[in-house]
Design a protein around this motif. Structure first.
Motif, PDB file in Angstrom:
ATOM      1  N   TYR A 223       0.793  -1.227   0.000  1.00  0.00           N
ATOM      2  CA  TYR A 223       0.000   0.000   0.000  1.00  0.00           C
ATOM      3  C   TYR A 223       0.831   1.286   0.000  1.00  0.00           C
ATOM      4  N   GLY A 224       2.114   1.192   0.229  1.00  0.00           N
ATOM      5  CA  GLY A 224       2.919   2.382   0.418  1.00  0.00           C
ATOM      6  C   GLY A 224       3.007   2.721   1.896  1.00  0.00           C
ATOM      7  N   SER A 225       3.716   3.799   2.220  1.00  0.00           N
ATOM      8  CA  SER A 225       3.959   4.160   3.616  1.00  0.00           C
ATOM      9  C   SER A 225       2.652   4.420   4.355  1.00  0.00           C
ATOM     10  N   LEU A 226       2.482   3.743   5.485  1.00  0.00           N
ATOM     11  CA  LEU A 226       1.302   3.966   6.305  1.00  0.00           C
ATOM     12  C   LEU A 226       1.367   5.344   6.943  1.00  0.00           C
ATOM     13  N   VAL A 227       0.202   5.940   7.142  1.00  0.00           N
ATOM     14  CA  VAL A 227       0.125   7.293   7.670  1.00  0.00           C
ATOM     15  C   VAL A 227      -0.150   7.229   9.175  1.00  0.00           C
ATOM     16  N   PRO A 228       0.794   7.677  10.014  1.00  0.00           N
ATOM     17  CA  PRO A 228       0.566   7.637  11.467  1.00  0.00           C
ATOM     18  C   PRO A 228      -0.692   8.416  11.847  1.00  0.00           C
ATOM     19  N   ASP A 229      -1.431   7.876  12.813  1.00  0.00           N
ATOM     20  CA  ASP A 229      -2.664   8.508  13.277  1.00  0.00           C
ATOM     21  C   ASP A 229      -2.617   8.610  14.804  1.00  0.00           C
ATOM     22  N   PRO A 230      -1.695   9.433  15.343  1.00  0.00           N
ATOM     23  CA  PRO A 230      -1.463   9.464  16.788  1.00  0.00           C
ATOM     24  C   PRO A 230      -2.635  10.014  17.589  1.00  0.00           C
ATOM     25  N   GLU A 231      -3.510  10.766  16.938  1.00  0.00           N
ATOM     26  CA  GLU A 231      -4.647  11.342  17.661  1.00  0.00           C
ATOM     27  C   GLU A 231      -5.740  10.324  17.913  1.00  0.00           C
ATOM     28  N   PHE A 232      -5.727   9.219  17.147  1.00  0.00           N
ATOM     29  CA  PHE A 232      -6.761   8.201  17.334  1.00  0.00           C
ATOM     30  C   PHE A 232      -6.302   7.213  18.394  1.00  0.00           C
ATOM     31  N   ARG A 233      -7.106   7.083  19.439  1.00  0.00           N
ATOM     32  CA  ARG A 233      -6.767   6.168  20.529  1.00  0.00           C
ATOM     33  C   ARG A 233      -7.982   5.349  20.903  1.00  0.00           C
ATOM     34  N   THR A 234      -7.739   4.106  21.256  1.00  0.00           N
ATOM     35  CA  THR A 234      -8.750   3.301  21.920  1.00  0.00           C
ATOM     36  C   THR A 234      -8.255   3.089  23.345  1.00  0.00           C
ATOM     37  N   ASN A 235      -8.897   2.226  24.096  1.00  0.00           N
ATOM     38  CA  ASN A 235      -8.519   2.079  25.503  1.00  0.00           C
ATOM     39  C   ASN A 235      -7.287   1.194  25.708  1.00  0.00           C
ATOM     40  N   GLY A 236      -6.842   0.530  24.651  1.00  0.00           N
ATOM     41  CA  GLY A 236      -5.700  -0.356  24.781  1.00  0.00           C
ATOM     42  C   GLY A 236      -4.406   0.277  24.287  1.00  0.00           C
ATOM     43  N   PRO A 237      -3.359  -0.548  24.091  1.00  0.00           N
ATOM     44  CA  PRO A 237      -2.029  -0.030  23.776  1.00  0.00           C
ATOM     45  C   PRO A 237      -1.723   0.056  22.285  1.00  0.00           C
ATOM     46  N   ALA A 238      -2.703  -0.079  21.427  1.00  0.00           N
ATOM     47  CA  ALA A 238      -2.449  -0.102  19.988  1.00  0.00           C
ATOM     48  C   ALA A 238      -1.960   1.247  19.479  1.00  0.00           C
ATOM     49  N   THR A 239      -1.063   1.200  18.484  1.00  0.00           N
ATOM     50  CA  THR A 239      -0.643   2.368  17.717  1.00  0.00           C
ATOM     51  C   THR A 239      -1.320   2.282  16.358  1.00  0.00           C
ATOM     52  N   TYR A 240      -1.984   3.366  15.955  1.00  0.00           N
ATOM     53  CA  TYR A 240      -2.829   3.311  14.760  1.00  0.00           C
ATOM     54  C   TYR A 240      -2.223   4.073  13.581  1.00  0.00           C
ATOM     55  N   TYR A 241      -2.545   3.547  12.396  1.00  0.00           N
ATOM     56  CA  TYR A 241      -2.142   4.151  11.131  1.00  0.00           C
ATOM     57  C   TYR A 241      -3.333   4.109  10.178  1.00  0.00           C
ATOM     58  N   GLN A 242      -3.260   4.958   9.155  1.00  0.00           N
ATOM     59  CA  GLN A 242      -4.245   4.904   8.088  1.00  0.00           C
ATOM     60  C   GLN A 242      -3.599   4.349   6.827  1.00  0.00           C
ATOM     61  N   ILE A 243      -4.383   3.580   6.083  1.00  0.00           N
ATOM     62  CA  ILE A 243      -3.940   3.109   4.781  1.00  0.00           C
ATOM     63  C   ILE A 243      -3.898   4.314   3.837  1.00  0.00           C
ATOM     64  N   PRO A 244      -2.804   4.518   3.111  1.00  0.00           N
ATOM     65  CA  PRO A 244      -2.711   5.680   2.220  1.00  0.00           C
ATOM     66  C   PRO A 244      -3.893   5.763   1.255  1.00  0.00           C
ATOM     67  N   GLY A 245      -4.480   6.950   1.178  1.00  0.00           N
ATOM     68  CA  GLY A 245      -5.583   7.166   0.253  1.00  0.00           C
ATOM     69  C   GLY A 245      -6.917   6.651   0.740  1.00  0.00           C
ATOM     70  N   ARG A 246      -6.970   6.156   1.960  1.00  0.00           N
ATOM     71  CA  ARG A 246      -8.212   5.631   2.529  1.00  0.00           C
ATOM     72  C   ARG A 246      -8.445   6.241   3.906  1.00  0.00           C
ATOM     73  N   ARG A 247      -9.658   6.106   4.369  1.00  0.00           N
ATOM     74  CA  ARG A 247      -9.973   6.490   5.741  1.00  0.00           C
ATOM     75  C   ARG A 247      -9.796   5.293   6.684  1.00  0.00           C
ATOM     76  N   GLN A 248      -9.374   4.166   6.149  1.00  0.00           N
ATOM     77  CA  GLN A 248      -9.273   2.937   6.932  1.00  0.00           C
ATOM     78  C   GLN A 248      -8.104   2.991   7.905  1.00  0.00           C
ATOM     79  N   ARG A 249      -8.383   2.580   9.167  1.00  0.00           N
ATOM     80  CA  ARG A 249      -7.344   2.501  10.194  1.00  0.00           C
ATOM     81  C   ARG A 249      -6.988   1.047  10.478  1.00  0.00           C
ATOM     82  N   ILE A 250      -5.698   0.830  10.697  1.00  0.00           N
ATOM     83  CA  ILE A 250      -5.233  -0.450  11.226  1.00  0.00           C
ATOM     84  C   ILE A 250      -4.346  -0.152  12.434  1.00  0.00           C
TER      85      ILE A 250
END
Length: 333
Positions: A223-250
Motif C-alpha cells: 500500500y505504500g507508507s502507512l500514515v501515522p494517526d497518533p490522535e486516534f486512541r482506543t482504551n488499549g495499547p495499539a498504535t494506529y495508522y491509516q492506509i494511504p488514500g483511505r480512511r481505513q485505520r489499522i
C-alpha cells in the motif's frame, strides 16, 4: 487510582469464565483442560460488586472477557447490569465471534442482545480468512460461524467493532492483505498483535514469531507508507495508522518489540476465579475472592484494589525468558 510509576488506572478487564468452545494454540494449546468448578468462579453478584467498587476508584471502562464470555449461562443478564453502574462510561466485549450470530430468541441474535444490553464495542478474534488454517489454529472448524458473527455484529450497530489478529509466521502472514481488505470493506478496525508467551514457552519461538516491524513492512510493500494517526486512541495499547488514500485505520500491538509498550498502561485484570492481576506479563496476582467471601466491607475491598495498584510493575516481564504460570484461558483475554 495511580501507581508508583504514574500509570493511571481507568480500565478493568473482567473475565467471567475460563471456558471456551475453541482451543487456540496461543491461548489454550492442549485439548485437555480442567475447567474450574462453579463454586470457584465469581458469581454475577460478586462480579458486579467488584466492578462497582473499581468505578468508585476511577475505573470508567470495563471489558467483559473469558475464556469465551458468551458461553456462560445468563451472560446477557449480567451485561444488562454492568452499564447501570454509576461512573461507568464504556462497556466492551471480547469474543471469538462464534456465538454472535446465534439466535437467543426468534429474530434476535446474540450480537443484537449484547448491543441492546448496553455494550458499546466488541472485539472479535480473526487470525485468518482461510478456513483450513483457521481450524488448525483454533482446533475447531467454526470459521463460518465467526464470519456470520461479524456480520451479525455489524447489523447490531455497535459503536465500534475491532478485529484482532495474532501474528504467526508461516501461519497467517499471507493473510495480512486479505484481512485488511476484509476489514476495510466493512468499515472495521483491524489490529495486528505480536504473539506473547502467555500459555506455554513452546508457543513462542523464533520460527513462529512475527514482529510488528516486519508486518508493517509487508503491508507497506503493498500500500505504500502507512500514515501515522497518533490522535486516534482506543482504551488499549495499539498504535494506529491509516492506509494511504483511505480512511481505513489499522492498529499494531507490539508487546514484545515496543520498548515503550507499558508506559501508557491503564488497566487491571479481574480473573473469573477472583484474582486481581496488575499486569498480564507478570506473575503477580492477588486473591480478592477470599476477603470478599469472608465478609469484607466495601472500604476493605477498595483498599485491596489500591494495594494491588501499588504493586503494579513498571513494565511486563515477557522479554525476560518469561515462564507462563497460567494459560491465557485462565487469566482472561
Amino acid at each position: 487510582m495511580q501507581d508508583r510509576y504514574g500509570h493511571r488506572i481507568s480500565y478493568l478487564r473482567v473475565s467471567i469464565t475460563d471456558r471456551c468452545n475453541e482451543r487456540c494454540t496461543y491461548c489454550m494449546p492442549h485439548e485437555l483442560q480442567e475447567w474450574l468448578p462453579r463454586e470457584e468462579i465469581l458469581t454475577f453478584e460478586e462480579t458486579l460488586r467488584l466492578i462497582r467498587i473499581a468505578t468508585e476508584l476511577g475505573v470508567s471502562k470495563v471489558r467483559i472477557t473469558g475464556g469465551e464470555p458468551l458461553t456462560r449461562r445468563g451472560v446477557i443478564g449480567l451485561i444488562r447490569e454492568v452499564p447501570k453502574i454509576p461512573r461507568l462510561h464504556d462497556v466492551g466485549l471480547s469474543t471469538n465471534g462464534t456465538l454472535l450470530a446465534r439466535e437467543v430468541e426468534p429474530g434476535t441474535t446474540m450480537a443484537r442482545a449484547v448491543r441492546s444490553a448496553g455494550v458499546r464495542s466488541v472485539n472479535v478474534s480473526l487470525d485468518t480468512l482461510d478456513r483450513r488454517v483457521y481450524s488448525e489454529i483454533t482446533g475447531r472448524d467454526m470459521h463460518r460461524q465467526v464470519l456470520d458473527g461479524i456480520e451479525a455484529a455489524i447489523a447490531a450497530g455497535f459503536d465500534q467493532i475491532k478485529l484482532n489478529t495474532v501474528l504467526m509466521r508461516d501461519r497467517n502472514e499471507d493473510q495480512l492483505i486479505p484481512l485488511i481488505e476484509f476489514a476495510g470493506s466493512r468499515n472495521l478496525i483491524l489490529r495486528f498483535i505480536e504473539m506473547m508467551p502467555v500459555s506455554t514457552t513452546e508457543v513462542l519461538d523464533e520460527e513462529n514469531f512475527m514482529s510488528i516491524l516486519a508486518t508493517k513492512r509487508m503491508i507497506e510493500s503493498r500500500y505504500g507508507s502507512l500514515v501515522p494517526d497518533p490522535e486516534f486512541r482506543t482504551n488499549g495499547p495499539a498504535t494506529y495508522y491509516q492506509i494511504p488514500g483511505r480512511r481505513q485505520r489499522i492498529g499494531f500491538i507490539g508487546a514484545m518489540t515496543n520498548l515503550h509498550f507499558c508506559e501508557s498502561c491503564n488497566k487491571l485484570r479481574l480473573t473469573c476465579d477472583g484474582k486481581l492481576r496488575p499486569c498480564l506479563g507478570s506473575y503477580l496476582e492477588f486473591d480478592i475472592m477470599k476477603p470478599l467471601r469472608a465478609g469484607a466491607s466495601d472500604e476493605q475491598l477498595r483498599q485491596f484494589f489500591l494495594d494491588v495498584v501499588d504493586r503494579k510493575p513498571e513494565q511486563h516481564d515477557f522479554r525476560n525468558n518469561y515462564q507462563p504460570g497460567r494459560k491465557m484461558i485462565a487469566i482472561g483475554g
